[in-house]
Design a protein around this motif. Structure first.
Motif, PDB file in Angstrom:
ATOM      1  N   GLN A  21      16.093  -3.629 -16.998  1.00  0.00           N
ATOM      2  CA  GLN A  21      16.664  -2.394 -16.452  1.00  0.00           C
ATOM      3  C   GLN A  21      17.284  -2.613 -15.083  1.00  0.00           C
ATOM      4  OE1 GLN A  21      13.615   0.595 -16.479  1.00  0.00           O
ATOM      5  NE2 GLN A  21      13.399   0.610 -18.698  1.00  0.00           N
ATOM      6  N   GLY A  22      16.717  -3.557 -14.329  1.00  0.00           N
ATOM      7  CA  GLY A  22      17.247  -3.821 -12.993  1.00  0.00           C
ATOM      8  C   GLY A  22      18.629  -4.440 -13.001  1.00  0.00           C
ATOM      9  N   TRP A  23      19.049  -4.975 -14.134  1.00  0.00           N
ATOM     10  CA  TRP A  23      20.371  -5.587 -14.229  1.00  0.00           C
ATOM     11  C   TRP A  23      21.448  -4.583 -14.647  1.00  0.00           C
ATOM     12  CZ3 TRP A  23      21.567 -10.343 -12.554  1.00  0.00           C
ATOM     13  CH2 TRP A  23      20.508 -11.229 -12.351  1.00  0.00           C
ATOM     14  N   LEU A  24      21.055  -3.412 -15.077  1.00  0.00           N
ATOM     15  CA  LEU A  24      22.037  -2.454 -15.584  1.00  0.00           C
ATOM     16  C   LEU A  24      23.025  -2.034 -14.504  1.00  0.00           C
ATOM     17  CD1 LEU A  24      19.787  -0.187 -17.850  1.00  0.00           C
ATOM     18  CD2 LEU A  24      21.339  -2.019 -18.544  1.00  0.00           C
ATOM     19  N   LEU A  25      22.510  -1.657 -13.326  1.00  0.00           N
ATOM     20  CA  LEU A  25      23.398  -1.200 -12.255  1.00  0.00           C
ATOM     21  C   LEU A  25      24.324  -2.303 -11.753  1.00  0.00           C
ATOM     22  CD1 LEU A  25      24.315   1.022 -10.353  1.00  0.00           C
ATOM     23  CD2 LEU A  25      22.417   0.434  -8.829  1.00  0.00           C
ATOM     24  N   PRO A  26      23.813  -3.534 -11.451  1.00  0.00           N
ATOM     25  CA  PRO A  26      24.743  -4.597 -11.024  1.00  0.00           C
ATOM     26  C   PRO A  26      25.829  -4.907 -12.047  1.00  0.00           C
ATOM     27  CG  PRO A  26      22.483  -5.208 -10.535  1.00  0.00           C
ATOM     28  CD  PRO A  26      22.415  -3.972 -11.375  1.00  0.00           C
ATOM     29  N   LEU A  27      25.452  -4.956 -13.322  1.00  0.00           N
ATOM     30  CA  LEU A  27      26.448  -5.249 -14.358  1.00  0.00           C
ATOM     31  C   LEU A  27      27.491  -4.143 -14.452  1.00  0.00           C
ATOM     32  CD1 LEU A  27      24.179  -6.735 -17.188  1.00  0.00           C
ATOM     33  CD2 LEU A  27      25.769  -7.962 -15.674  1.00  0.00           C
ATOM     34  N   ALA A  28      27.057  -2.897 -14.311  1.00  0.00           N
ATOM     35  CA  ALA A  28      28.001  -1.781 -14.341  1.00  0.00           C
ATOM     36  C   ALA A  28      28.954  -1.847 -13.151  1.00  0.00           C
ATOM     37  CB  ALA A  28      27.243  -0.453 -14.343  1.00  0.00           C
ATOM     38  N   VAL A  29      28.424  -2.195 -11.979  1.00  0.00           N
ATOM     39  CA  VAL A  29      29.273  -2.316 -10.789  1.00  0.00           C
ATOM     40  C   VAL A  29      30.298  -3.423 -10.966  1.00  0.00           C
ATOM     41  CG1 VAL A  29      29.274  -2.938  -8.346  1.00  0.00           C
ATOM     42  CG2 VAL A  29      27.563  -1.343  -9.212  1.00  0.00           C
ATOM     43  N   LEU A  30      29.860  -4.574 -11.494  1.00  0.00           N
ATOM     44  CA  LEU A  30      30.792  -5.685 -11.717  1.00  0.00           C
ATOM     45  C   LEU A  30      31.887  -5.305 -12.708  1.00  0.00           C
ATOM     46  CD1 LEU A  30      28.332  -8.708 -11.891  1.00  0.00           C
ATOM     47  CD2 LEU A  30      29.870  -8.114 -10.017  1.00  0.00           C
ATOM     48  N   ILE A  32      33.068  -2.228 -13.410  1.00  0.00           N
ATOM     49  CA  ILE A  32      33.978  -1.272 -12.755  1.00  0.00           C
ATOM     50  C   ILE A  32      34.851  -1.985 -11.731  1.00  0.00           C
ATOM     51  CG2 ILE A  32      34.057   0.748 -11.247  1.00  0.00           C
ATOM     52  CD1 ILE A  32      31.459   1.681 -12.582  1.00  0.00           C
ATOM     53  N   TRP A  33      34.249  -2.914 -10.983  1.00  0.00           N
ATOM     54  CA  TRP A  33      34.971  -3.685  -9.977  1.00  0.00           C
ATOM     55  C   TRP A  33      36.116  -4.471 -10.616  1.00  0.00           C
ATOM     56  CZ3 TRP A  33      31.885  -7.518  -6.370  1.00  0.00           C
ATOM     57  CH2 TRP A  33      32.778  -8.154  -5.495  1.00  0.00           C
ATOM     58  N   GLU A  34      35.825  -5.176 -11.703  1.00  0.00           N
ATOM     59  CA  GLU A  34      36.846  -5.963 -12.388  1.00  0.00           C
ATOM     60  C   GLU A  34      37.961  -5.058 -12.915  1.00  0.00           C
ATOM     61  OE1 GLU A  34      38.423  -9.584 -13.647  1.00  0.00           O
ATOM     62  OE2 GLU A  34      36.420  -9.414 -12.791  1.00  0.00           O
ATOM     63  N   THR A  35      37.596  -3.917 -13.448  1.00  0.00           N
ATOM     64  CA  THR A  35      38.583  -2.989 -13.998  1.00  0.00           C
ATOM     65  C   THR A  35      39.477  -2.417 -12.913  1.00  0.00           C
ATOM     66  OG1 THR A  35      37.032  -2.398 -15.765  1.00  0.00           O
ATOM     67  CG2 THR A  35      38.873  -0.896 -15.365  1.00  0.00           C
ATOM     68  N   VAL A  36      38.885  -2.027 -11.802  1.00  0.00           N
ATOM     69  CA  VAL A  36      39.652  -1.431 -10.698  1.00  0.00           C
ATOM     70  C   VAL A  36      40.698  -2.402 -10.171  1.00  0.00           C
ATOM     71  CG1 VAL A  36      39.462  -0.702  -8.292  1.00  0.00           C
ATOM     72  CG2 VAL A  36      37.906   0.243 -10.001  1.00  0.00           C
ATOM     73  N   VAL A  37      40.303  -3.669 -10.005  1.00  0.00           N
ATOM     74  CA  VAL A  37      41.252  -4.667  -9.502  1.00  0.00           C
ATOM     75  C   VAL A  37      42.297  -5.000 -10.559  1.00  0.00           C
ATOM     76  CG1 VAL A  37      41.502  -6.991  -8.556  1.00  0.00           C
ATOM     77  CG2 VAL A  37      39.517  -5.600  -7.935  1.00  0.00           C
ATOM     78  N   ALA A  38      41.887  -5.093 -11.827  1.00  0.00           N
ATOM     79  CA  ALA A  38      42.832  -5.393 -12.904  1.00  0.00           C
ATOM     80  C   ALA A  38      43.890  -4.311 -13.039  1.00  0.00           C
ATOM     81  CB  ALA A  38      42.076  -5.577 -14.227  1.00  0.00           C
ATOM     82  N   GLN A  39      43.522  -3.063 -12.782  1.00  0.00           N
ATOM     83  CA  GLN A  39      44.463  -1.954 -12.836  1.00  0.00           C
ATOM     84  C   GLN A  39      45.298  -1.830 -11.563  1.00  0.00           C
ATOM     85  OE1 GLN A  39      45.067  -0.070 -15.537  1.00  0.00           O
ATOM     86  NE2 GLN A  39      43.548  -1.295 -16.668  1.00  0.00           N
ATOM     87  N   GLN A  40      45.043  -2.751 -10.599  1.00  0.00           N
ATOM     88  CA  GLN A  40      45.778  -2.795  -9.325  1.00  0.00           C
ATOM     89  C   GLN A  40      45.585  -1.514  -8.504  1.00  0.00           C
ATOM     90  OE1 GLN A  40      49.882  -3.821 -10.174  1.00  0.00           O
ATOM     91  NE2 GLN A  40      49.340  -5.908 -10.794  1.00  0.00           N
ATOM     92  N   TRP A  41      44.437  -0.889  -8.667  1.00  0.00           N
ATOM     93  CA  TRP A  41      44.119   0.247  -7.805  1.00  0.00           C
ATOM     94  C   TRP A  41      43.688  -0.226  -6.419  1.00  0.00           C
ATOM     95  CZ3 TRP A  41      40.669   2.815 -12.120  1.00  0.00           C
ATOM     96  CH2 TRP A  41      41.516   3.325 -13.110  1.00  0.00           C
ATOM     97  N   VAL A  42      43.213  -1.472  -6.376  1.00  0.00           N
ATOM     98  CA  VAL A  42      42.843  -2.113  -5.118  1.00  0.00           C
ATOM     99  C   VAL A  42      43.468  -3.494  -5.097  1.00  0.00           C
ATOM    100  CG1 VAL A  42      40.939  -2.931  -3.679  1.00  0.00           C
ATOM    101  CG2 VAL A  42      40.658  -0.841  -5.014  1.00  0.00           C
ATOM    102  N   SER A  43      43.953  -3.914  -3.940  1.00  0.00           N
ATOM    103  CA  SER A  43      44.591  -5.224  -3.823  1.00  0.00           C
ATOM    104  C   SER A  43      43.583  -6.340  -4.070  1.00  0.00           C
ATOM    105  CB  SER A  43      45.203  -5.381  -2.432  1.00  0.00           C
ATOM    106  OG  SER A  43      45.666  -6.704  -2.235  1.00  0.00           O
ATOM    107  N   ALA A  44      43.962  -7.293  -4.929  1.00  0.00           N
ATOM    108  CA  ALA A  44      43.097  -8.438  -5.210  1.00  0.00           C
ATOM    109  C   ALA A  44      42.944  -9.335  -3.993  1.00  0.00           C
ATOM    110  CB  ALA A  44      43.658  -9.247  -6.382  1.00  0.00           C
TER     111      ALA A  44
END
Length: 271
Positions: A21-30, A32-44
């Protein structure tokens, strides 16, 4: 026999499920992070995606640079933590057991505790130069106060009845300290050690800003000066992992050394 094996396996399965259960939040953050950068919402360039960080981590590992930086930083933390914790135990025991000593030195320690870590840097550089001495001293300062404060609090919170029972059984001052005060204060001491080790990792970064050429703090500085956010984030991630691993080791020792406690909630019983 099969029923017995299944019954024995249930606690183990529950423990692994709880850890997972402790890995659920870190994996979700990673994710979302990958998706946000891939969509170019944030500069890589400003926030490299986890996939790029994994590539940087692999390169540093293959070259041997990462292991070298980790080795230097771990050695500094262990040395500084050992010095700070040893001084804290000695002085904390003296303050906790003697009202006169407490009245003499505790107010000064409380004032020193309020000084920010970076405020020590210029003074330590003036006094000790730019070698290892100021770095270890700064880490020791960070480790000192949590251990000192918790030990003093633990001694002050020893039940008076336990002391009276010890005296009834003929325990003198030395035996009373070793068989009553210190065992009773052990939970506070271990809590202080965990807090001191955590602060030792925090103070490490400030320490390695002092003309360091090796270590994870240097890797942070190098990434900032070269404009490589991936180096900065990798260094931060490694620091987080090392801090978590060292804290887990102390938690394991705490569980074993305090197995005699009869507490309302244990690690296995907590929801």
């Amino acid at each position: 026999m099969a029923d017995i094996d299944q019954h024995a396996a249930r606690p183990l399965t529950a423990a692994w499920a709880k850890r997972a259960q402790g890995w659920l939040l870190p994996l979700a953050v990673l994710l979302i992070w990958e998706t946000v950068v891939a969509q170019q919402w944030v500069s890589a360039h400003l926030l490299p995606p986890p996939s790029e960080l994994a590539h940087t981590l692999l390169e540093l590992t293959r070259s041997g640079a990462l292991l070298a930086h980790i080795g230097v930083s771990v050695a500094r933390v262990l040395a500084g933590f050992a010095i700070g914790a040893a001084l804290a135990v000695a002085l904390g025991a003296a303050v906790g057991l003697s009202p006169r000593v407490e009245a003499l030195i505790d107010p000064s320690f409380q004032a020193l505790r309020a000084i920010p870590s970076l405020a020590w840097v210029p003074l330590l550089l003036l006094w000790l130069g730019i070698d290892e001495a100021p770095k270890l001293t700064l880490i020791a300062i960070g480790a000192f106060f949590p251990v000192y404060l918790n030990l003093v609090a633990g001694i002050h919170n020893v039940d008076r009845k336990w002391v009276e029972v010890g005296r009834v059984h003929g325990l003198r001052t030395g035996a009373l300290i070793g068989r009553v005060f210190l065992p009773a204060a052990l939970p506070h001491v271990l809590t202080g050690l965990r807090g001191g080790l955590s602060l030792a990792w925090m103070f490490l970064v400030a320490a390695e800003l002092m003309a360091a050429t090796r270590g994870l703090g240097y890797l942070l500085t190098d990434g900032r000066e070269t404009g490589r956010a991936d180096l900065v984030l990798v260094a931060i991630g490694v620091l987080a992992v090392l801090g978590a691993l060292s804290d887990s080791l102390l938690r394991l020792l705490e569980t074993r050394w305090l197995a005699w406690r009869d507490v309302a909630l244990t690690q296995e019983a907590q929801p």
